[in-house]
Motif scaffolding. Structure first.
Motif, PDB file in Angstrom:
ATOM      1  N   GLY A  56      26.938  32.347  35.400  1.00  0.00           N
ATOM      2  CA  GLY A  56      26.018  31.410  36.042  1.00  0.00           C
ATOM      3  C   GLY A  56      26.685  30.647  37.169  1.00  0.00           C
ATOM      4  N   VAL A  57      27.898  30.152  36.909  1.00  0.00           N
ATOM      5  CA  VAL A  57      28.653  29.431  37.936  1.00  0.00           C
ATOM      6  C   VAL A  57      28.998  30.370  39.100  1.00  0.00           C
ATOM      7  CG1 VAL A  57      30.851  28.269  38.391  1.00  0.00           C
ATOM      8  CG2 VAL A  57      29.537  27.704  36.345  1.00  0.00           C
ATOM      9  N   ARG A  66      30.548  33.587  20.973  1.00  0.00           N
ATOM     10  CA  ARG A  66      31.673  33.827  21.872  1.00  0.00           C
ATOM     11  C   ARG A  66      31.220  34.206  23.277  1.00  0.00           C
ATOM     12  NH1 ARG A  66      35.006  38.040  18.470  1.00  0.00           N
ATOM     13  NH2 ARG A  66      32.906  38.892  18.458  1.00  0.00           N
ATOM     14  N   LEU A  67      29.938  34.468  23.479  1.00  0.00           N
ATOM     15  CA  LEU A  67      29.470  34.854  24.802  1.00  0.00           C
ATOM     16  C   LEU A  67      29.029  33.664  25.659  1.00  0.00           C
ATOM     17  CD1 LEU A  67      27.434  38.062  23.954  1.00  0.00           C
ATOM     18  CD2 LEU A  67      29.708  37.900  24.942  1.00  0.00           C
ATOM     19  N   VAL A  68      29.059  32.464  25.087  1.00  0.00           N
ATOM     20  CA  VAL A  68      28.671  31.276  25.851  1.00  0.00           C
ATOM     21  C   VAL A  68      29.577  31.084  27.070  1.00  0.00           C
ATOM     22  CG1 VAL A  68      28.503  28.757  25.766  1.00  0.00           C
ATOM     23  CG2 VAL A  68      27.509  30.135  23.947  1.00  0.00           C
ATOM     24  N   PRO A  69      30.895  31.171  26.944  1.00  0.00           N
ATOM     25  CA  PRO A  69      31.722  31.025  28.155  1.00  0.00           C
ATOM     26  C   PRO A  69      31.463  32.114  29.195  1.00  0.00           C
ATOM     27  CG  PRO A  69      33.084  30.802  26.198  1.00  0.00           C
ATOM     28  CD  PRO A  69      31.724  31.254  25.749  1.00  0.00           C
ATOM     29  N   LEU A  70      31.178  33.314  28.740  1.00  0.00           N
ATOM     30  CA  LEU A  70      30.898  34.405  29.674  1.00  0.00           C
ATOM     31  C   LEU A  70      29.596  34.150  30.439  1.00  0.00           C
ATOM     32  CD1 LEU A  70      31.858  37.202  30.632  1.00  0.00           C
ATOM     33  CD2 LEU A  70      30.422  38.174  28.847  1.00  0.00           C
ATOM     34  N   GLY A  71      28.561  33.744  29.736  1.00  0.00           N
ATOM     35  CA  GLY A  71      27.290  33.442  30.393  1.00  0.00           C
ATOM     36  C   GLY A  71      27.400  32.266  31.339  1.00  0.00           C
TER      37      GLY A  71
END
Length: 66
Positions: free
Chosen positions: A17-18, A8-13
């Motif tokens: 980054g963006v 679930r932390l992939v979108p946060l990371g």
């Protein structure tokens, strides 16, 4: 159910980054070193900081997506 095991932390990371890339680009486009109040060392430091922010943002988004 492949989504049940997804991190679930992939979108946060990816978002951070963006955000770092956008901050770096905004710093370069804003040209804060164009003001006469700073010297050449300040100009080099700000440009290196902006490029480093872009590099860290791209690296973070790449690592998270792997």
């Amino acid at each position: 159910m492949a989504t049940a095991n997804a991190d679930r932390l992939v979108p946060l990371g990816t978002g951070f980054g963006v955000l770092l890339v956008l901050v770096g680009l905004a710093t370069i486009v804003g040209t804060p070193w164009a003001h006469k109040s700073g010297g050449a060392l300040l100009m080099v430091g700000q440009s290196l900081g902006a490029v480093a922010a872009i590099a860290i943002g791209v690296g973070l988004a790449w690592v998270v997506r792997q």
